[in-house]
Design an enzyme around this catalytic site. Structure first.
Site, PDB file in Angstrom:
ATOM      1  N   SER A 149       1.321   1.379  -2.980  1.00  0.00           N
ATOM      2  CA  SER A 149       1.807  -0.301  -2.118  1.00  0.00           C
ATOM      3  C   SER A 149       1.047  -1.257  -2.302  1.00  0.00           C
ATOM      4  CB  SER A 149       1.385   0.600  -0.430  1.00  0.00           C
ATOM      5  OG  SER A 149       1.875  -0.482   0.474  1.00  0.00           O
ATOM      6  N   ASP A 227       9.714   5.649   5.275  1.00  0.00           N
ATOM      7  CA  ASP A 227       7.688   5.259   5.428  1.00  0.00           C
ATOM      8  C   ASP A 227       8.493   3.793   5.817  1.00  0.00           C
ATOM      9  OD1 ASP A 227       6.463   2.872   4.274  1.00  0.00           O
ATOM     10  OD2 ASP A 227       6.375   3.499   2.452  1.00  0.00           O
ATOM     11  N   HIS A 260       5.132   6.590   4.101  1.00  0.00           N
ATOM     12  CA  HIS A 260       4.041   5.638   3.146  1.00  0.00           C
ATOM     13  C   HIS A 260       2.613   6.533   2.799  1.00  0.00           C
ATOM     14  CE1 HIS A 260       3.847   1.952   1.498  1.00  0.00           C
ATOM     15  NE2 HIS A 260       2.522   1.814   1.726  1.00  0.00           N
TER      16      HIS A 260
HETATM   17  N1  LIG Z   1      -3.359  -0.572   9.287  1.00  0.00           N
HETATM   18  C1  LIG Z   1      -2.697  -0.642   8.790  1.00  0.00           C
HETATM   19  C2  LIG Z   1      -2.107   0.758   7.846  1.00  0.00           C
HETATM   20  C3  LIG Z   1      -2.431   0.452   6.569  1.00  0.00           C
HETATM   21  C4  LIG Z   1      -2.494   1.336   5.859  1.00  0.00           C
HETATM   22  O1  LIG Z   1      -1.094   2.200   6.165  1.00  0.00           O
HETATM   23  N2  LIG Z   1      -2.802   1.390   3.960  1.00  0.00           N
HETATM   24  C5  LIG Z   1      -2.368   1.442   3.366  1.00  0.00           C
HETATM   25  C6  LIG Z   1      -1.951   1.415   2.437  1.00  0.00           C
HETATM   26  S1  LIG Z   1      -0.394   0.467   2.768  1.00  0.00           S
HETATM   27  C7  LIG Z   1      -0.696  -1.426   1.654  1.00  0.00           C
HETATM   28  O2  LIG Z   1      -0.930  -2.237   0.755  1.00  0.00           O
HETATM   29  C8  LIG Z   1      -3.425   2.924   2.784  1.00  0.00           C
HETATM   30  O3  LIG Z   1      -3.181   3.350   2.441  1.00  0.00           O
HETATM   31  N3  LIG Z   1      -4.261   3.527   3.978  1.00  0.00           N
HETATM   32  C9  LIG Z   1      -5.204   4.009   3.442  1.00  0.00           C
HETATM   33  C10 LIG Z   1      -4.942   5.924   4.138  1.00  0.00           C
HETATM   34  O4  LIG Z   1      -5.774   6.404   3.915  1.00  0.00           O
HETATM   35  O5  LIG Z   1      -3.270   5.935   4.535  1.00  0.00           O
HETATM   36  C11 LIG Z   1      -1.255  -0.160  10.658  1.00  0.00           C
HETATM   37  O6  LIG Z   1      -1.570  -0.560  11.435  1.00  0.00           O
HETATM   38  O7  LIG Z   1      -0.388  -0.016  10.044  1.00  0.00           O
END
Ligand SMILES: N[C@@H](CCC(=O)N[C@@H](CSC=O)C(=O)NCC(=O)O)C(=O)O
Length: 282
Positions: A149, A227, A260
Site C-alpha cells: 500500500s 480490496d 487489503h
Molecule cells: N485505519 C484505517 C485502516 C488503515 C489500514 O488499512 N492500513 C493498512 C495500510 S493502508 C495503506 O497504506 C495496514 O497495513 N494496516 C495494518 C494492518 O495490520 O492491517 C481505516 O480505518 O480504514
C-alpha cells in the site's frame, strides 16, 4: 560502534528475529527497525529484502503479520522492516489523521514546513539504513525492496529512483499513482507542496513512464480484487500502462476475493521472497 541498540531477539525458523533502536541522523530522532536474520547468516553475509509497511503500521506490523520469515529462512534472505514515519516529533497536527503524519511518512523527504526537519523517510531508507545494515551479517550490495500500500508506493518509487541500491522490486496492493488518489494528494501537498511537477518525481506510474526497462528480471505486484481501497486509492492499471510503455516486464496478479489486509499478504508472500531471492542470488 554502529549506534544500534538491540531491543530484543527471538529465535525464529532457525534464525533470529531482532528489533533495533538507534539515533537517526536523517530523521533527527530515535528510530526502530526489525531485522530477520536467516540461519544462513551464521555462515556469511546474506542478501537483504527491505519491506516497507503501509499507513498506520510500525516496524512490528509485517514482522508479526506477513509470515515472511519462514520463506526468508528457506531462501537465505534477511528481512529488514523499518518504521513508517518519525515518532516523537510532536508537530502540530501530526496525529490528527491516520493517513498523514505519524505512521504515514510516505517514503519521501519533506520540503514543506514543519515536516522538512524530521520527515525524511526517503533518505532514511536509501542512505542511512544500508549504512547501519553493513554492521550486521548482511550483503547490502544485494538488496531488494518490497512493500504494501503506502509501502508499495515506497518500494516502487525508491527502486525506480535508486536502481543502484535495489536490484529487485515487488509490491502488494501499492498506491501506484499517488498523484491521482486522495491519500497521495494529501501526503504530497503536505510534505512536498502544491507543485504537481514535483509530485511526479515521487509517483511510481510517472517515474515508470519515463524509464526504460530498469528491472529486466521483472516486477511482481499482487492485488486483491475485494480490496476496499482499490478503486479510489491504488490505480494498478496506471502502473501497468506505464510498464507497457517503458518495456518493463511486469507480473500483475489480480486475485478474486482478497482484501487489503495481511491475510492477503501472507497468502502470496512466498512468491515475493522467491522473486527477490532469484534476482539477488545472481
Ligand atoms: N485505519 C484505517 C485502516 C488503515 C489500514 O488499512 N492500513 C493498512 C495500510 S493502508 C495503506 O497504506 C495496514 O497495513 N494496516 C495494518 C494492518 O495490520 O492491517 C481505516 O480505518 O480504514
Amino acid at each position: 560502534m554502529s549506534g544500534l541498540q538491540l531491543l530484543s531477539e527471538h529465535r525464529c525458523f532457525g534464525g533470529f528475529q531482532r528489533f533495533y533502536r538507534h539515533d537517526s541522523r536523517e530523521i533527527g530522532l530515535p528510530m526502530q527497525f526489525a531485522v530477520y536474520l536467516p540461519p544462513q547468516a551464521e555462515q556469511g553475509a546474506v542478501p537483504v529484502l527491505v519491506y516497507l509497511a503501509g499507513l498506520t503500521c510500525t516496524e512490528e506490523t509485517a514482522t508479526i503479520k506477513a509470515g515472511a520469515q519462514q520463506w526468508a529462512a528457506q531462501h537465505g534472505l534477511a528481512l529488514v522492516m523499518p518504521d513508517t514515519s518519525p515518532r516523537g516529533a510532536n508537530l502540530p497536527g501530526d496525529s490528527d489523521s491516520w493517513d498523514f503524519g505519524v505512521g504515514a511518512g510516505f517514503y519521501v523527504d519533506a520540503t514543506e514546513q514543519p515536516w522538512a526537519a524530521h520527515y525524511r523517510m526517503e533518505s532514511y531508507v536509501v542512505r542511512e539504513l544500508p549504512e547501519l545494515l553493513k554492521t550486521l551479517p548482511l550483503d547490502v550490495s544485494r538488496m531488494g525492496i518490497c512493500g504494501h500500500s503506502m509501502g508499495g508506493h515506497g518500494a516502487l518509487t525508491l527502486a525506480l529512483k535508486y536502481p543502484g541500491v535495489f536490484r529487485s522490486v515487488s509490491a502488494f496492493a501499492p498506491i501506484a499513482a499517488p498523484g491521482r488518489c486522495p491519500w497521495g494528494q494529501k501526503a504530497f501537498a503536505g510534505y512536498l507542496g502544491e507543485d504537481r511537477e514535483v509530485w511526479k518525481r515521487h509517483d511510481a506510474s510517472e517515474l515508470m513512464a519515463q524509464a526504460r526497462n530498469p528491472f529486466p528480471e521483472g516486477i511482481l505486484i499482487d492485488q486483491g480484487l475485494a480490496d476496499k481501497f482499490l478503486a479510489e486509492q491504488l490505480y494498478p492499471e496506471a502502473f501497468e500502462a506505464a510498464c507497457a510503455k517503458a518495456g518493463q516486464p511486469l507480473t500483475l496478479r489480480r486475485h478474486a476475493g482478497y482484501d487489503h489486509g495481511y491475510y492477503f499478504i501472507q497468502s502470496f508472500m512466498a512468491d515475493h521472497v522467491v522473486h527477490h531471492a532469484g534476482v539477488l542470488s545472481k
